[in-house]
Design an enzyme around this catalytic site. Structure first.
Site, PDB file in Angstrom:
ATOM      1  N   LYS A 190       0.729  -1.295   0.267  1.00 26.34           N
ATOM      2  CA  LYS A 190       0.215   0.115  -0.084  1.00 26.34           C
ATOM      3  C   LYS A 190       0.820   1.341   0.104  1.00 26.34           C
ATOM      4  CE  LYS A 190      -2.334  -1.033   3.767  1.00 26.34           C
ATOM      5  NZ  LYS A 190      -1.722  -2.178   4.198  1.00 26.34           N
ATOM      6  N   ARG A 193      -0.108  -8.691  13.281  1.00 35.36           N
ATOM      7  CA  ARG A 193      -0.725  -7.643  12.412  1.00 35.36           C
ATOM      8  C   ARG A 193      -1.609  -8.669  11.278  1.00 35.36           C
ATOM      9  NH1 ARG A 193       4.332  -5.014  10.959  1.00 35.36           N
ATOM     10  NH2 ARG A 193       3.298  -3.827   9.278  1.00 35.36           N
ATOM     11  N   ARG A 233      -9.742  -0.076   8.586  1.00 35.48           N
ATOM     12  CA  ARG A 233      -8.966  -1.294   8.872  1.00 35.48           C
ATOM     13  C   ARG A 233     -10.019  -2.081   9.516  1.00 35.48           C
ATOM     14  NH1 ARG A 233      -3.101   0.548   8.707  1.00 35.48           N
ATOM     15  NH2 ARG A 233      -2.246  -1.558   8.816  1.00 35.48           N
ATOM     16  N   ARG A 264      11.786  -5.689   5.178  1.00 30.23           N
ATOM     17  CA  ARG A 264      11.627  -4.608   4.718  1.00 30.23           C
ATOM     18  C   ARG A 264      12.572  -3.490   5.445  1.00 30.23           C
ATOM     19  NH1 ARG A 264       5.595  -2.114   5.149  1.00 30.23           N
ATOM     20  NH2 ARG A 264       5.662  -2.514   7.369  1.00 30.23           N
ATOM     21  N   ARG A 323      11.501  -1.235  10.707  1.00 29.85           N
ATOM     22  CA  ARG A 323      10.326  -0.916  11.830  1.00 29.85           C
ATOM     23  C   ARG A 323      10.069  -1.692  12.819  1.00 29.85           C
ATOM     24  NH1 ARG A 323       5.099   0.434   8.338  1.00 29.85           N
ATOM     25  NH2 ARG A 323       3.898  -0.757  10.074  1.00 29.85           N
TER      26      ARG A 323
END
Ligand code: AMP
Length: 209
Positions: A13, A167, A84, A123, A156
Site C-alpha cells: 500500500k 498484524r 481497517r 523491509r 520498523r
C-alpha cells in the site's frame, strides 16, 4: 483522483501510494505514517497509540477517524491504511457523504501470506521520509541509505516476527467484512499484488484507465 488503498500489511500500500500520488498529482494520506510521526514527536496522541502500534494492534477507531476527517477533501488523495475494520469503513462513508466526496476506486492489493511475511521481515524504511525498501527485491542504491533523501534506513519496530504475526492475524479477522462492504458499493478493484512494484503499478493503471 480519490483512491482508497486496501491490503494486508506488506501488500505494498505504502509503495503504490507513493507512485499513484505522483502519477495523479494528489497527496497520500497514510495513517501509519501520521501515527508514527505522532509517536516520534511524543504528542499526547502519540503517547496514546504507541503501545498499540508496538504490539501490532489497531488503535482506537475514534482517534483515527478524527485524523481522517481532518485530512480527506475534494482535492484528491490516495488513502493508505484506512479503513481497517467495518466500523471505520462506515465512518469513512459518512465522512465522504458529509463532505460531498465521490471516491473513484477502492483498490484491494491481494498478496499471498508467504510473500507478505517475506516482504515485512526484510523491509527497510527511511527514518526521515518513510520510503520503503526490501533487502533483496528492492534494495537501496547504497546500503543503509535512502535513495530519495539520503537519511538512514531502519527496520520498523513492528516488523519483528511476533508482531508481523499479530498484524496479519488482525488483518485476516477484519478484512472480509470490509471487502464485502466495498464490493457492494460498485467501485471495487482487486489487483494481484504479489509481483514487483512496477508491474503492480502497471496493473493498477490498466484497470483505472
Ligand atoms: P501501517 O503503517 O499501515 O502498517 O500501520 C502501522 C500501525 O498503525 C498499525 O499496526 C496500527 O497499530 C496503526 N494503524 C494504522 N492505521 C490504522 C487504522 N486505520 N486503525 C487503527 N490503527 C491503525
Amino acid at each position: 483522483m480519490k483512491i482508497v488503498l486496501f491490503g494486508a500489511p506488506g501488500s505494498g500500500k505504502g509503495t503504490q501510494a507513493v507512485v499513484l500520488s505522483a502519477h495523479y498529482n494528489v497527496r497520500t494520506i497514510s495513517l501509519g505514517d501520521i501515527l508514527r510521526q505522532e509517536v516520534k514527536s511524543g504528542s499526547s496522541v502519540g503517547q496514546q497509540v504507541k503501545s498499540y502500534m508496538e504490539r501490532g494492534l489497531l488503535v482506537s477507531d475514534e482517534l483515527v477517524s478524527r485524523v481522517i476527517e481532518e485530512n480527506v477533501d475534494n482535492e484528491g488523495f490516495i488513502l493508505d491504511g484506512y479503513p481497517r475494520n467495518l466500523a471505520q469503513a462506515k465512518v469513512l462513508d459518512s465522512i465522504f457523504k458529509k463532505k460531498k466526496i465521490e471516491y473513484d476506486a477502492f483498490i484491494y492489493l491481494e498478496v499471498d501470506e508467504k510473500t507478505l511475511i517475506n516482504r515485512l521481515s526484510k523491509r527497510l524504511v527511511c527514518k526521515k521520509c518513510g520510503a520503503n525498501y526490501h533487502i533483496e527485491n528492492m534494495p537501496p542504491k547504497s546500503t543503509g541509505i535512502c535513495d530519495l533523501c539520503g537519511d538512514e534506513l531502519i527496520q520498523r519496530k513492528d516488523d519483528t516476527p511476533e508482531v508481523i504475526r499479530k498484524r496479519l492475524e488482525v488483518f485476516v479477522g477484519q478484512s472480509q467484512a470490509i471487502l464485502d462492504f466495498y464490493k457492494s458499493q460498485g467501485k471495487f478493484i482487486e489487483v494481484n499484488a504479489s509481483a514487483e512494484k512496477d508491474e503492480v503499478f502497471a496493473r493498477i493503471l490498466k484497470i483505472l484507465t
